[in-house]
Design an enzyme around this catalytic site. Structure first.
Site, PDB file in Angstrom:
ATOM      1  N   HIS A  50       0.842  -1.188   0.000  1.00  0.00           N
ATOM      2  CA  HIS A  50       0.000   0.000   0.000  1.00  0.00           C
ATOM      3  C   HIS A  50       0.886   1.250   0.000  1.00  0.00           C
ATOM      4  CE1 HIS A  50      -3.821  -2.155   1.685  1.00  0.00           C
ATOM      5  NE2 HIS A  50      -3.348  -2.703   0.591  1.00  0.00           N
ATOM      6  N   GLU A  52       1.340   3.752   1.980  1.00  0.00           N
ATOM      7  CA  GLU A  52       2.090   4.063   3.198  1.00  0.00           C
ATOM      8  C   GLU A  52       3.355   3.208   3.309  1.00  0.00           C
ATOM      9  OE1 GLU A  52      -2.355   4.096   4.438  1.00  0.00           O
ATOM     10  OE2 GLU A  52      -1.094   3.242   2.856  1.00  0.00           O
ATOM     11  N   CYS A  78      -5.372   1.342   6.374  1.00  0.00           N
ATOM     12  CA  CYS A  78      -6.191   0.166   6.675  1.00  0.00           C
ATOM     13  C   CYS A  78      -5.841  -0.397   8.050  1.00  0.00           C
ATOM     14  CB  CYS A  78      -6.039  -0.897   5.599  1.00  0.00           C
ATOM     15  SG  CYS A  78      -4.362  -1.550   5.431  1.00  0.00           S
ATOM     16  N   THR A 204     -25.799  -0.058 -31.211  1.00  0.00           N
ATOM     17  CA  THR A 204     -24.678   0.845 -31.472  1.00  0.00           C
ATOM     18  C   THR A 204     -23.606   0.156 -32.301  1.00  0.00           C
ATOM     19  OG1 THR A 204     -25.095   2.065 -29.425  1.00  0.00           O
ATOM     20  CG2 THR A 204     -22.888   2.250 -30.365  1.00  0.00           C
ATOM     21  N   ASP A 208     -22.565   1.792 -35.738  1.00  0.00           N
ATOM     22  CA  ASP A 208     -21.296   2.529 -35.752  1.00  0.00           C
ATOM     23  C   ASP A 208     -20.061   1.674 -36.004  1.00  0.00           C
ATOM     24  OD1 ASP A 208     -22.903   4.643 -35.098  1.00  0.00           O
ATOM     25  OD2 ASP A 208     -22.240   4.790 -33.015  1.00  0.00           O
ATOM     26  N   LEU A 212     -13.985   0.605 -29.529  1.00  0.00           N
ATOM     27  CA  LEU A 212     -14.088   0.718 -28.061  1.00  0.00           C
ATOM     28  C   LEU A 212     -12.803   0.349 -27.345  1.00  0.00           C
ATOM     29  CD1 LEU A 212     -17.678  -0.706 -27.380  1.00  0.00           C
ATOM     30  CD2 LEU A 212     -16.978   1.668 -27.748  1.00  0.00           C
ATOM     31  N   GLY A 304     -26.638   3.636 -26.870  1.00  0.00           N
ATOM     32  CA  GLY A 304     -27.630   4.361 -27.640  1.00  0.00           C
ATOM     33  C   GLY A 304     -28.844   4.723 -26.819  1.00  0.00           C
TER      34      GLY A 304
END
Length: 382
Positions: A50, A52, A78, A204, A208, A212, A304
């Site tokens: 983490h 820290e 934590c 869509t 189109d 993506l 859409g």
């Protein structure tokens, strides 16, 4: 704290399914000099430590004493054993004298307990410095850890008069319509990069033929998952989605589809999962549950009219981003959402609203719901 937030922001796509967290360690300056940064770090999921712990290790590696130090951390340390031991205990052992926390952790396993443990150990703790930007950075984590579903952002590019696209009679088949300019489209790439999944509907895809993909070129811990809702499994095998698939395409369909069609797509490297239907449409809640099972914290909707309306009607959208082009499309164009729901109506429901310009385009963004429902008993005073 701003430095710690900047560190955390750089972990986009590298920390999920954990939160994005940064930490700065300082020692008081001598003879009136400014405080000295002795260690800093951010959490990367693949590296386990983490923020820290990263900062403490760096301080020690550089030969700095941590006793009496101040830790600035963007999320409460934590107090439980997960993939690593508690960070609160590590700060106590290091002899840190003061901890400044931007926000309480929404995780019920932590939520105030890390702060309480530090205070019991005699460490001075301050909570709430730059809380809002720290929370915004981890909206997705807060939603996932409290509601066990991904944080949903609905993004739409619209004309000045509120339409998604011209009517089919005025557009080329299987080709995208660009309403907004290059700068807005570059922002969308950044949105994809910061998301775990991007979701669209078969309508869509057929209209189109989108890819993506995350085209930022920035590093990711895991690929952007591209998700298609396709009740009757009509996804063309020659679509960009399938052709570009590298085990990053998930198609969700109904139960009444030919097994041969499923087999064909799976032979192309597409993962196909069946979901329950309601009135001939896939369950959106089951969709989000399926993504949650894969530890996906955030999903970006690039959908859409029908899916925009369905997600909004079922109160499954957390954040809205509406890019408005100066271009008008006129009557009978494709609406923002079915059922006559206008973008202006959605804007009125926003809890928070920000307006900005992106070259010639205008962006309206905000939250439809607060993903940080910290119970009052867990709220920690500054």
């Amino acid at each position: 704290m701003r430095q710690a937030l900047a560190l955390a922001q750089r972990t986009a796509a590298l920390a999920s399914p954990n939160p994005q967290v940064g930490c700065i360690l300082t020692q008081p300056g001598l003879n009136g000099q400014p405080a000295q940064v002795i260690g800093q770090g951010a959490h990367l999921y693949a590296n386990r430590d983490h923020a820290e712990i990263v900062a403490l290790k760096q301080a020690r590696d550089l030969g700095h004493a941590t006793a009496g130090a101040t830790a600035y951390v963007t999320l409460e340390p934590c107090a439980h054993h997960g993939r690593t031991p508690p960070c609160a205990d590590a700060l106590i052992t290091a002899g840190v004298a003061r901890v400044v926390v931007a926000t309480v952790d929404p995780n019920p396993l932590v939520a105030g307990q890390g702060i309480a443990r530090l205070r019991v150990a005699g460490i001075q703790v301050h909570v709430g410095l730059l809380q809002q930007p720290a929370r915004e950075l981890n909206n997705a984590f807060a939603c996932f850890i409290t509601e066990h579903r991904p944080f949903v952002t609905l993004k739409s590019a619209l004309s000045a008069d509120g339409y998604l696209a011209p009517p089919p009679s005025r557009r080329a088949e299987a080709a995208p319509v660009w309403l907004t300019g290059p700068a807005a489209r570059e922002e969308v790439q950044q949105l994809r990069h910061r998301s775990d999944a991007v979701l669209t509907g078969i309508g869509t895809v057929l209209a189109d033929n989108p890819a993506l993909t995350d085209r930022t070129g920035l590093p990711r811990r895991r690929p952007l998952l591209r998700v298609v809702l396709d009740t009757h499994l009509r996804l063309p095998r020659n679509s960009q989605l399938v052709r570009l698939s590298q085990d990053d395409l998930l198609v969700l369909c109904g139960t009444d589809v030919p097994t041969s069609r499923v087999a064909a797509l799976e032979s192309d490297g597409v993962k196909v999962i069946t979901l329950p239907e309601h009135a001939g449409r896939l369950s959106l809640r089951a969709t989000l549950n399926t993504l949650a099972e894969r530890d996906l914290l955030s999903v970006l909707l690039e959908t859409g009219s029908r899916l925009n309306a369905a997600f909004l009607a079922q109160h499954l959208v957390d954040r809205i981003l509406l890019y408005r082009s100066p271009r008008t499309l006129g009557p009978n164009s494709v609406p923002f959402a079915a059922d006559h729901l206008s973008p202006e109506q959605v804007e009125r429901d926003l809890l928070t609203t920000q307006r900005s310009t992106v070259d010639a385009d205008t962006l309206v963004e905000g939250l439809l719901r607060d993903p940080w429902p910290i119970p009052s008993k867990l709220a920690v005073p500054r």
